[in-house]
Design a protein around this motif. Structure first.
Motif, PDB file in Angstrom:
ATOM      1  N   GLY A 261      34.390  36.888  28.568  1.00 24.69           N
ATOM      2  CA  GLY A 261      34.053  36.996  29.988  1.00 24.69           C
ATOM      3  C   GLY A 261      35.201  36.789  30.949  1.00 24.69           C
ATOM      4  O   GLY A 261      34.983  36.571  32.145  1.00 24.69           O
ATOM      5  N   PHE A 262      36.436  36.858  30.465  1.00 27.70           N
ATOM      6  CA  PHE A 262      37.583  36.783  31.363  1.00 27.70           C
ATOM      7  C   PHE A 262      37.683  38.093  32.137  1.00 27.70           C
ATOM      8  O   PHE A 262      37.157  39.128  31.715  1.00 27.70           O
ATOM      9  N   GLN A 263      38.372  38.072  33.260  1.00 26.49           N
ATOM     10  CA  GLN A 263      38.629  39.308  33.990  1.00 26.49           C
ATOM     11  C   GLN A 263      40.082  39.695  33.804  1.00 26.49           C
ATOM     12  O   GLN A 263      40.954  38.828  33.660  1.00 26.49           O
ATOM     13  N   LEU A 264      40.358  40.975  33.783  1.00 25.51           N
ATOM     14  CA  LEU A 264      41.723  41.485  33.702  1.00 25.51           C
ATOM     15  C   LEU A 264      42.307  41.476  35.111  1.00 25.51           C
ATOM     16  O   LEU A 264      41.809  42.171  35.991  1.00 25.51           O
ATOM     17  N   ASP A 265      43.340  40.652  35.332  1.00 27.15           N
ATOM     18  CA  ASP A 265      43.953  40.543  36.657  1.00 27.15           C
ATOM     19  C   ASP A 265      45.011  41.627  36.871  1.00 27.15           C
ATOM     20  O   ASP A 265      45.084  42.215  37.938  1.00 27.15           O
ATOM     21  N   TRP A 266      45.850  41.818  35.861  1.00 26.88           N
ATOM     22  CA  TRP A 266      46.892  42.846  35.925  1.00 26.88           C
ATOM     23  C   TRP A 266      47.477  43.057  34.542  1.00 26.88           C
ATOM     24  O   TRP A 266      47.295  42.242  33.658  1.00 26.88           O
ATOM     25  N   GLU A 267      48.155  44.191  34.382  1.00 23.62           N
ATOM     26  CA  GLU A 267      48.885  44.469  33.142  1.00 23.62           C
ATOM     27  C   GLU A 267      50.185  45.168  33.501  1.00 23.62           C
ATOM     28  O   GLU A 267      50.296  45.819  34.536  1.00 23.62           O
ATOM     29  N   HIS A 268      51.178  45.008  32.606  1.00 24.39           N
ATOM     30  CA  HIS A 268      52.510  45.552  32.889  1.00 24.39           C
ATOM     31  C   HIS A 268      53.169  46.043  31.598  1.00 24.39           C
ATOM     32  O   HIS A 268      53.106  45.386  30.572  1.00 24.39           O
ATOM     33  N   ARG A 269      53.810  47.198  31.705  1.00 22.07           N
ATOM     34  CA  ARG A 269      54.684  47.741  30.666  1.00 22.07           C
ATOM     35  C   ARG A 269      55.919  48.278  31.376  1.00 22.07           C
ATOM     36  O   ARG A 269      55.810  48.883  32.428  1.00 22.07           O
ATOM     37  N   TYR A 270      57.085  48.090  30.780  1.00 20.26           N
ATOM     38  CA  TYR A 270      58.297  48.660  31.363  1.00 20.26           C
ATOM     39  C   TYR A 270      58.285  50.189  31.248  1.00 20.26           C
ATOM     40  O   TYR A 270      58.735  50.883  32.143  1.00 20.26           O
ATOM     41  N   GLU A 271      57.765  50.689  30.141  1.00 20.13           N
ATOM     42  CA  GLU A 271      57.617  52.126  29.917  1.00 20.13           C
ATOM     43  C   GLU A 271      56.367  52.334  29.057  1.00 20.13           C
ATOM     44  O   GLU A 271      55.877  51.397  28.427  1.00 20.13           O
ATOM     45  N   VAL A 272      55.891  53.564  28.982  1.00 23.70           N
ATOM     46  CA  VAL A 272      54.649  53.887  28.274  1.00 23.70           C
ATOM     47  C   VAL A 272      54.643  53.402  26.833  1.00 23.70           C
ATOM     48  O   VAL A 272      53.636  52.886  26.346  1.00 23.70           O
ATOM     49  N   ASP A 273      55.754  53.515  26.135  1.00 29.28           N
ATOM     50  CA  ASP A 273      55.795  53.126  24.719  1.00 29.28           C
ATOM     51  C   ASP A 273      56.336  51.714  24.494  1.00 29.28           C
ATOM     52  O   ASP A 273      56.725  51.364  23.387  1.00 29.28           O
ATOM     53  N   MET A 274      56.346  50.899  25.523  1.00 24.60           N
ATOM     54  CA  MET A 274      56.826  49.516  25.425  1.00 24.60           C
ATOM     55  C   MET A 274      55.638  48.558  25.238  1.00 24.60           C
ATOM     56  O   MET A 274      54.489  48.924  25.488  1.00 24.60           O
ATOM     57  N   PRO A 275      55.909  47.304  24.824  1.00 26.17           N
ATOM     58  CA  PRO A 275      54.835  46.315  24.652  1.00 26.17           C
ATOM     59  C   PRO A 275      54.109  46.026  25.972  1.00 26.17           C
ATOM     60  O   PRO A 275      54.681  46.123  27.055  1.00 26.17           O
ATOM     61  N   LEU A 276      52.858  45.639  25.845  1.00 25.66           N
ATOM     62  CA  LEU A 276      52.014  45.314  26.990  1.00 25.66           C
ATOM     63  C   LEU A 276      52.070  43.814  27.278  1.00 25.66           C
ATOM     64  O   LEU A 276      52.123  42.992  26.358  1.00 25.66           O
ATOM     65  N   TYR A 277      52.054  43.470  28.551  1.00 22.74           N
ATOM     66  CA  TYR A 277      51.966  42.081  29.015  1.00 22.74           C
ATOM     67  C   TYR A 277      50.865  42.074  30.062  1.00 22.74           C
ATOM     68  O   TYR A 277      50.857  42.920  30.966  1.00 22.74           O
ATOM     69  N   LEU A 278      49.907  41.160  29.939  1.00 23.30           N
ATOM     70  CA  LEU A 278      48.807  41.161  30.900  1.00 23.30           C
ATOM     71  C   LEU A 278      48.324  39.756  31.198  1.00 23.30           C
ATOM     72  O   LEU A 278      48.665  38.807  30.504  1.00 23.30           O
ATOM     73  N   GLN A 279      47.556  39.655  32.274  1.00 25.15           N
ATOM     74  CA  GLN A 279      46.975  38.375  32.663  1.00 25.15           C
ATOM     75  C   GLN A 279      45.467  38.512  32.730  1.00 25.15           C
ATOM     76  O   GLN A 279      44.945  39.463  33.301  1.00 25.15           O
ATOM     77  N   VAL A 280      44.779  37.528  32.120  1.00 25.97           N
ATOM     78  CA  VAL A 280      43.332  37.420  32.231  1.00 25.97           C
ATOM     79  C   VAL A 280      43.011  36.058  32.836  1.00 25.97           C
ATOM     80  O   VAL A 280      43.799  35.110  32.714  1.00 25.97           O
ATOM     81  N   SER A 281      41.853  35.966  33.489  1.00 24.05           N
ATOM     82  CA  SER A 281      41.465  34.687  34.078  1.00 24.05           C
ATOM     83  C   SER A 281      39.947  34.560  34.108  1.00 24.05           C
ATOM     84  O   SER A 281      39.219  35.544  34.069  1.00 24.05           O
ATOM     85  N   GLN A 282      39.532  33.306  34.173  1.00 21.00           N
ATOM     86  CA  GLN A 282      38.116  32.951  34.309  1.00 21.00           C
ATOM     87  C   GLN A 282      38.115  31.635  35.063  1.00 21.00           C
ATOM     88  O   GLN A 282      38.565  30.610  34.541  1.00 21.00           O
ATOM     89  N   GLY A 283      37.682  31.646  36.315  1.00 19.84           N
ATOM     90  CA  GLY A 283      37.742  30.442  37.139  1.00 19.84           C
ATOM     91  C   GLY A 283      39.191  30.006  37.306  1.00 19.84           C
ATOM     92  O   GLY A 283      40.050  30.812  37.640  1.00 19.84           O
ATOM     93  N   ASP A 284      39.474  28.730  37.030  1.00 16.84           N
ATOM     94  CA  ASP A 284      40.835  28.202  37.153  1.00 16.84           C
ATOM     95  C   ASP A 284      41.694  28.460  35.916  1.00 16.84           C
ATOM     96  O   ASP A 284      42.882  28.149  35.911  1.00 16.84           O
ATOM     97  N   CYS A 285      41.094  28.989  34.862  1.00 20.40           N
ATOM     98  CA  CYS A 285      41.827  29.234  33.617  1.00 20.40           C
ATOM     99  C   CYS A 285      42.548  30.583  33.698  1.00 20.40           C
ATOM    100  O   CYS A 285      41.921  31.625  33.896  1.00 20.40           O
ATOM    101  N   VAL A 286      43.866  30.549  33.533  1.00 19.32           N
ATOM    102  CA  VAL A 286      44.695  31.755  33.553  1.00 19.32           C
ATOM    103  C   VAL A 286      45.468  31.816  32.238  1.00 19.32           C
ATOM    104  O   VAL A 286      46.063  30.815  31.822  1.00 19.32           O
ATOM    105  N   ILE A 287      45.452  32.976  31.592  1.00 11.00           N
ATOM    106  CA  ILE A 287      46.163  33.161  30.323  1.00 11.00           C
ATOM    107  C   ILE A 287      46.975  34.443  30.404  1.00 11.00           C
ATOM    108  O   ILE A 287      46.488  35.470  30.877  1.00 11.00           O
ATOM    109  N   HIS A 288      48.222  34.374  29.958  1.00 13.23           N
ATOM    110  CA  HIS A 288      49.042  35.567  29.801  1.00 13.23           C
ATOM    111  C   HIS A 288      48.987  35.980  28.334  1.00 13.23           C
ATOM    112  O   HIS A 288      49.107  35.143  27.443  1.00 13.23           O
ATOM    113  N   LEU A 289      48.820  37.271  28.106  1.00  9.56           N
ATOM    114  CA  LEU A 289      48.771  37.832  26.758  1.00  9.56           C
ATOM    115  C   LEU A 289      49.925  38.807  26.629  1.00  9.56           C
ATOM    116  O   LEU A 289      50.145  39.640  27.515  1.00  9.56           O
ATOM    117  N   SER A 290      50.675  38.706  25.542  1.00  9.88           N
ATOM    118  CA  SER A 290      51.897  39.493  25.413  1.00  9.88           C
ATOM    119  C   SER A 290      52.047  40.103  24.025  1.00  9.88           C
ATOM    120  O   SER A 290      51.794  39.458  23.016  1.00  9.88           O
TER     121      SER A 290
END
Length: 127
Positions: free
Chosen positions: A27-56
């Motif tokens: 039930g987290f929400q996707l706040d944003w995601e980032h890639r330097y280029e299409v074929d590069m690794p993904l980095y994103l942020q999810v959150s739920q209330g005060d809990c924020v997690i970066h996934l890389s």
């Protein structure tokens, strides 16, 4: 001096399964995601209330198999809501009030949800 919020960086491999786990199941929400280029690794942020997690997906960001403790209120209702979703890859048990609930994500990281009990006046401590 004051320390600010801690935001863990958790390593993942499978984008589809990771989003399904964190967003659809937990039930987290996707706040944003980032890639330097299409074929590069993904980095994103999810959150739920005060809990924020970066996934890389970036090599060196986090170590698969890490553990993160996340405080929740009403852990019994939280676990019951998860069980109702009948998620294929995780069927958490039902903890006692004030107990812990550990769920492993698709990359082997452990999310240890816990409910803080009120301070015990006789012992002078909290759990």
């Amino acid at each position: 001096m004051k320390f600010g919020q801690v935001i863990p960086i958790i390593r993942f491999y499978d984008e589809e399964r990771t989003k399904e786990f964190y967003i659809d199941f937990l039930g987290f929400q996707l706040d944003w995601e980032h890639r330097y280029e299409v074929d590069m690794p993904l980095y994103l942020q999810v959150s739920q209330g005060d809990c924020v997690i970066h996934l890389s997906q970036h090599f060196g960001d986090g170590v698969p198999g890490s553990a993160v403790r996340i405080e929740v209120t009403d852990i019994v209702s939280f676990s019951g809501g998860l069980l109702e979703k009948r998620y294929t890859f995780a069927r958490p048990g039902t903890p006692e009030p004030g107990g812990d609930l550990t769920i492993t994500d698709p990359a082997g990281n452990q999310l240890r949800f816990y409910e803080r009990l009120e301070q015990d006046e006789s012992e002078g401590s909290t759990r």
